[in-house]
Design a protein around this motif. Structure first.
Motif, mmCIF file in Angstrom:
data_model
loop_
_atom_site.group_PDB
_atom_site.id
_atom_site.type_symbol
_atom_site.label_atom_id
_atom_site.label_comp_id
_atom_site.label_asym_id
_atom_site.label_seq_id
_atom_site.Cartn_x
_atom_site.Cartn_y
_atom_site.Cartn_z
ATOM 1 N N THR A 36 72.903 54.891 24.630
ATOM 2 C CA THR A 36 71.636 54.398 24.101
ATOM 3 C C THR A 36 71.721 52.911 23.804
ATOM 4 O O THR A 36 70.801 52.140 24.113
ATOM 5 C CB THR A 36 71.258 55.173 22.826
ATOM 6 O OG1 THR A 36 71.208 56.573 23.123
ATOM 7 C CG2 THR A 36 69.907 54.725 22.297
ATOM 8 N N ARG A 39 71.766 50.889 27.004
ATOM 9 C CA ARG A 39 70.455 50.887 27.652
ATOM 10 C C ARG A 39 69.463 49.976 26.929
ATOM 11 O O ARG A 39 68.318 49.844 27.341
ATOM 12 C CB ARG A 39 69.902 52.312 27.738
ATOM 13 C CG ARG A 39 70.649 53.179 28.753
ATOM 14 C CD ARG A 39 70.230 54.634 28.686
ATOM 15 N NE ARG A 39 68.844 54.836 29.127
ATOM 16 C CZ ARG A 39 68.467 54.971 30.390
ATOM 17 N NH1 ARG A 39 69.374 54.923 31.352
ATOM 18 N NH2 ARG A 39 67.202 55.167 30.704
ATOM 19 N N VAL A 41 68.326 50.299 23.803
ATOM 20 C CA VAL A 41 67.487 50.966 22.804
ATOM 21 C C VAL A 41 68.238 50.930 21.472
ATOM 22 O O VAL A 41 68.724 51.947 20.965
ATOM 23 C CB VAL A 41 67.170 52.414 23.226
ATOM 24 C CG1 VAL A 41 66.111 53.023 22.301
ATOM 25 C CG2 VAL A 41 66.686 52.464 24.670
ATOM 26 N N GLU A 312 66.139 49.980 31.535
ATOM 27 C CA GLU A 312 67.264 50.482 30.759
ATOM 28 C C GLU A 312 68.480 50.734 31.650
ATOM 29 O O GLU A 312 69.619 50.488 31.249
ATOM 30 C CB GLU A 312 66.855 51.765 30.028
ATOM 31 C CG GLU A 312 65.810 51.570 28.939
ATOM 32 C CD GLU A 312 64.384 51.498 29.490
ATOM 33 O OE1 GLU A 312 63.458 51.274 28.694
ATOM 34 O OE2 GLU A 312 64.202 51.662 30.712
ATOM 35 N N LYS A 315 70.182 47.439 32.363
ATOM 36 C CA LYS A 315 70.918 46.951 31.197
ATOM 37 C C LYS A 315 72.239 47.686 31.040
ATOM 38 O O LYS A 315 73.273 47.078 30.755
ATOM 39 C CB LYS A 315 70.072 47.116 29.929
ATOM 40 C CG LYS A 315 68.900 46.158 29.828
ATOM 41 C CD LYS A 315 68.123 46.386 28.540
ATOM 42 C CE LYS A 315 66.967 45.401 28.417
ATOM 43 N NZ LYS A 315 66.182 45.639 27.171
#
Length: 345
Positions: A36, A39, A41, A312, A315
């Motif tokens: 996460t 990505r 977030v 995402e 990244k």
């Protein structure tokens, strides 16, 4: 702050093990938080680690990772998470749904007695990575105002859908029902920056661009007005009502009431494409569809059209290539605090 992927992974796993998780469960939650974070977030990455540990210490979250099966059939199961970490239980629930899908074509698992389950897209990606369609959703403590209301009435209720692709890997749609997460509003308030109109209302029900009003009793607004509210209701029905979990205001906020079980509800579905035909044919069709969208005429000022999950994915790949992940200073400070508290270092 640039942090080695290997180092942060090792630190997080050791923290969770020290807090009482088994080695396997520590690896599960660390993998979810790390992906996460990579990505981009950050609102659902390692910034949550300290709070999870505090909830375990306070007794609101259990660390044994065990769930109880309440109902079981070839294609559908309902389980009680027994107040364990939502991420651990959710990983196990989606894994169970996928196993059922391998047999019947469709696997569904409802969950009650859980907690905050992190980024929904992780669980649907589990399916897409195995030639399956995935759906994941969860209710939560009330955070947004239903259309026409001037106060919190329903959870932000995240929802994710993922479909496997060929050269594009997978299409992953992962949203919550507000215009933005509460963490982004809180960060804007801390930084003294205004937010767009339509993100929140103040305690009196008026729209405002001052994020500080959120901290004074304001409320998030659903995206798309009644459309976001309707989707939040759909998630509440499937994830909470169907699971037997707490509904709307009866859900305990895990981050503000760490000593109480949240009784959050989740819904997971896996659909095995191989039961219909060759998964590669479906994946290739996804590529064709994405190619058409990407090659369409672009609006002025737009250089590239993205498919859901592409930003995402890029990244994350960059982090893997470089061997490090950018983590907020506040997040690293919280990890330092919990390490010092647990290990005395």
């Amino acid at each position: 702050m640039k942090v080695s992927i290997t180092d942060i992974k090792s630190r997080a796993e050791k923290i969770f093990i020290k807090a009482g998780l088994s080695q396997d469960d520590a690896k599960i939650i660390t993998a979810v938080l790390l992906e996460t974070e990579m990505r981009g977030v950050f609102t659902h990455g390692f910034i949550r680690l300290e709070r999870y540990i505090n909830c375990i210490k306070s007794g609101g979250i259990k660390a044994d990772g065990k769930y109880s099966v309440l109902f079981d059939s070839p294609s559908w199961a309902s389980i009680d998470g027994n107040d364990n970490l939502g991420i651990v239980i959710s990983y196990k629930a989606m894994s169970l749904a996928m196993e059922k899908a391998k047999t019947t074509g469709v696997g569904i698992v409802n969950v009650k007695g859980s907690h905050h389950f992190g980024a929904a897209g992780y669980y649907t990606s589990m399916c897409a990575d195995n030639n399956m369609i995935g759906m994941a959703m969860s209710n939560g403590d009330i955070l947004i105002a239903a259309t026409g209301c001037a106060e919190k009435t329903i959870g932000n209720n995240p929802f994710s859908f993922a479909y496997p692709a060929s050269k594009y890997g997978k299409v992953v749609y992962d949203i919550a029902m507000s215009h933005t997460s509460d963490q982004k509003v809180i960060r804007a308030a801390k930084d003294g920056e205004p937010i767009p109109s339509g993100w929140i209302i103040d305690k009196d029900g008026n729209q405002t661009t001052d994020p500080a009003e959120y901290l004074k009793g304001g409320t998030l607004l659903p995206f798309g007005g009644y459309k976001g509210y309707g989707l939040a209701m759909m998630v509440e029905l499937l994830a909470a009502v169907t699971s037997g979990a707490a509904v709307t205001e009866d859900v305990h906020a895990w981050n503000t009431n760490p000593e109480k079980g949240g009784n959050t509800g989740h819904f997971f579905m896996a659909i095995d494409l191989s039961k219909l035909g060759d998964p590669e044919e479906y994946k290739n069709k996804v590529d064709v569809m994405v190619d058409k969208i990407k090659s369409a005429k672009k609006a002025d000022g737009v250089e590239k059209v993205f498919y859901p999950g592409e930003i995402e994915k890029d990244k994350m790949q960059k982090c893997l290539d470089l061997g490090y992940v950018e983590i907020l200073d506040d997040t690293m400070a919280s990890i330092d605090r919990i390490e010092k508290e647990l290990f005395g270092i």
